[in-house]
Design an enzyme around this catalytic site. Sequence first.
Site, PDB file in Angstrom:
ATOM      1  N   TYR A  72       0.822  -1.215   0.000  1.00  0.00           N
ATOM      2  CA  TYR A  72       0.000   0.000   0.000  1.00  0.00           C
ATOM      3  C   TYR A  72       0.854   1.263   0.000  1.00  0.00           C
ATOM      4  CZ  TYR A  72      -4.460  -2.250  -0.047  1.00  0.00           C
ATOM      5  OH  TYR A  72      -5.554  -2.951  -0.460  1.00  0.00           O
ATOM      6  N   VAL A 108     -10.293   4.733  -4.832  1.00  0.00           N
ATOM      7  CA  VAL A 108      -9.736   5.091  -3.519  1.00  0.00           C
ATOM      8  C   VAL A 108      -8.681   6.192  -3.662  1.00  0.00           C
ATOM      9  CG1 VAL A 108     -10.206   2.826  -2.491  1.00  0.00           C
ATOM     10  CG2 VAL A 108      -8.040   3.190  -3.705  1.00  0.00           C
ATOM     11  N   HIS A 124     -15.329   2.562  -1.236  1.00  0.00           N
ATOM     12  CA  HIS A 124     -14.239   1.629  -0.891  1.00  0.00           C
ATOM     13  C   HIS A 124     -13.125   2.303  -0.111  1.00  0.00           C
ATOM     14  CE1 HIS A 124     -15.456  -1.222  -4.451  1.00  0.00           C
ATOM     15  NE2 HIS A 124     -16.356  -1.162  -3.492  1.00  0.00           N
ATOM     16  N   THR A 194     -16.864   1.829 -14.820  1.00  0.00           N
ATOM     17  CA  THR A 194     -16.955   0.659 -13.935  1.00  0.00           C
ATOM     18  C   THR A 194     -17.458  -0.548 -14.715  1.00  0.00           C
ATOM     19  OG1 THR A 194     -17.985  -0.293 -11.967  1.00  0.00           O
ATOM     20  CG2 THR A 194     -19.198   1.496 -13.036  1.00  0.00           C
ATOM     21  N   ASN A 219     -18.500   4.132 -20.993  1.00  0.00           N
ATOM     22  CA  ASN A 219     -17.478   3.087 -20.913  1.00  0.00           C
ATOM     23  C   ASN A 219     -17.072   2.731 -22.346  1.00  0.00           C
ATOM     24  OD1 ASN A 219     -16.065   0.558 -20.414  1.00  0.00           O
ATOM     25  ND2 ASN A 219     -17.149   0.462 -18.449  1.00  0.00           N
TER      26      ASN A 219
HETATM   27  N1  APR Z   1     -13.069   5.619 -19.451  1.00  0.00           N
HETATM   28  C1  APR Z   1     -14.145   4.934 -19.003  1.00  0.00           C
HETATM   29  N2  APR Z   1     -14.118   3.643 -18.692  1.00  0.00           N
HETATM   30  C2  APR Z   1     -12.954   2.990 -18.851  1.00  0.00           C
HETATM   31  C3  APR Z   1     -11.785   3.619 -19.315  1.00  0.00           C
HETATM   32  C4  APR Z   1     -11.869   4.998 -19.626  1.00  0.00           C
HETATM   33  N3  APR Z   1     -10.830   5.698 -20.079  1.00  0.00           N
HETATM   34  N4  APR Z   1     -10.793   2.704 -19.332  1.00  0.00           N
HETATM   35  C5  APR Z   1     -11.323   1.554 -18.907  1.00  0.00           C
HETATM   36  N5  APR Z   1     -12.625   1.710 -18.608  1.00  0.00           N
HETATM   37  C6  APR Z   1     -13.588   0.738 -18.092  1.00  0.00           C
HETATM   38  C7  APR Z   1     -13.315  -0.685 -18.459  1.00  0.00           C
HETATM   39  O1  APR Z   1     -13.879  -1.003 -19.726  1.00  0.00           O
HETATM   40  C8  APR Z   1     -14.004  -1.425 -17.308  1.00  0.00           C
HETATM   41  O2  APR Z   1     -15.360  -1.698 -17.633  1.00  0.00           O
HETATM   42  O3  APR Z   1     -13.498   0.798 -16.681  1.00  0.00           O
HETATM   43  C9  APR Z   1     -13.943  -0.450 -16.156  1.00  0.00           C
HETATM   44  C10 APR Z   1     -12.997  -0.824 -15.033  1.00  0.00           C
HETATM   45  O4  APR Z   1     -13.471  -2.001 -14.436  1.00  0.00           O
HETATM   46  P1  APR Z   1     -12.815  -2.592 -13.096  1.00  0.00           P
HETATM   47  O5  APR Z   1     -11.310  -2.620 -13.233  1.00  0.00           O
HETATM   48  O6  APR Z   1     -13.540  -3.845 -12.761  1.00  0.00           O
HETATM   49  O7  APR Z   1     -13.077  -1.439 -12.033  1.00  0.00           O
HETATM   50  P2  APR Z   1     -14.313  -1.204 -11.095  1.00  0.00           P
HETATM   51  O8  APR Z   1     -15.607  -1.436 -11.791  1.00  0.00           O
HETATM   52  O9  APR Z   1     -14.054   0.118 -10.462  1.00  0.00           O
HETATM   53  O10 APR Z   1     -14.089  -2.332 -10.013  1.00  0.00           O
HETATM   54  C11 APR Z   1     -14.733  -2.257  -8.800  1.00  0.00           C
HETATM   55  O11 APR Z   1     -13.288  -3.986  -7.894  1.00  0.00           O
HETATM   56  O12 APR Z   1     -11.049  -4.386  -8.330  1.00  0.00           O
HETATM   57  C12 APR Z   1     -11.989  -4.080  -7.333  1.00  0.00           C
HETATM   58  O13 APR Z   1     -11.909  -2.781  -5.379  1.00  0.00           O
HETATM   59  C13 APR Z   1     -11.640  -2.741  -6.757  1.00  0.00           C
HETATM   60  O14 APR Z   1     -12.948  -0.713  -6.647  1.00  0.00           O
HETATM   61  C14 APR Z   1     -12.623  -1.801  -7.460  1.00  0.00           C
HETATM   62  C15 APR Z   1     -13.831  -2.694  -7.677  1.00  0.00           C
END
Ligand code: APR
Length: 251
Positions: A72, A108, A124, A194, A219
């Site tokens: 971390y 975070v 988170h 997300t 996305n």
């Molecule tokens: N703009 C918008 N979306 C994007 C971009 C961008 N420039 N680049 C990537 N993405 C999208 C991807 O296509 C994907 O759908 O962002 C998403 C990221 O997905 P995850 O990595 O799963 O992130 P998240 O949804 O925040 O995950 C939730 O899971 O890994 C754990 O604790 C961690 O907070 C996180 C949680």
Amino acid sequence: MSASDYSIPPDLARALRNARTVAALTGAGVSAESGVPTFRDAQTGLWAQFDPCELATPSAFARNPTLVWDWYAMRRALVRGVAPNAGHYALAALDDHVPECLVATQNVDGLHQQAGSRWVIELHGNITRVKCASCGRQALAWDDAGPQRPPRCAYCSGPLRPDVVWFEEMLPDDAVAAAERAVDTCDVLLVAGTSSEVYPAAELPRRALRSGARVVEINPLATPLSELAHDTLRGPSGVVLPALVAAAFPA
Ligand code: APR
């Protein structure tokens, strides 16, 4: 592609302009253009041998607190070196146009607050904060370079840990309740960056749909939400969010 080339459906721009309450749910993708490494991207060099899912748990911390603290500390240093991008700033600009605006984030990194968003819910936690693993008090100061890793709590001498929600842990009740209230009452929900796969956050857009909000996904890739959302805006949030805000609130 720049924001000025991205075309926003006129009825969506109108819906955002007329909204009294807008909520946004954001995830890792919103910080991608700031260069914040995702969990897995952070696994380079010495850290490549470790599975992040086995570093971000209470049991990993109990087993090897120094290893988890060091991981971390490395990620905290990475986050300190990044800045908000145009997507964060576009969401912050909504505060000036919409009577009530809330951002619930799974990130975070604190970049929404840095960009100026006034009402941010951290589902988170925040990697730049540190708390005591025993008594839960937040640490105001700690020595990252000191010999004791993790450093100790000034109140109870318990080990300090990052103030983030680990796998196997519950999300903070107050944050979840505030996010649920927001999606239950908003006119428009923007779901940006997300994967919509990690619960309970992934449930929030579904709640908004049930309450009659207009749900907009931003996305570059399809997600399980894409088929349910009223609008799917394909592209990076650093381009799409500024285009959306500019279309709704032309200068
Ligand atoms: N703009 C918008 N979306 C994007 C971009 C961008 N420039 N680049 C990537 N993405 C999208 C991807 O296509 C994907 O759908 O962002 C998403 C990221 O997905 P995850 O990595 O799963 O992130 P998240 O949804 O925040 O995950 C939730 O899971 O890994 C754990 O604790 C961690 O907070 C996180 C949680």
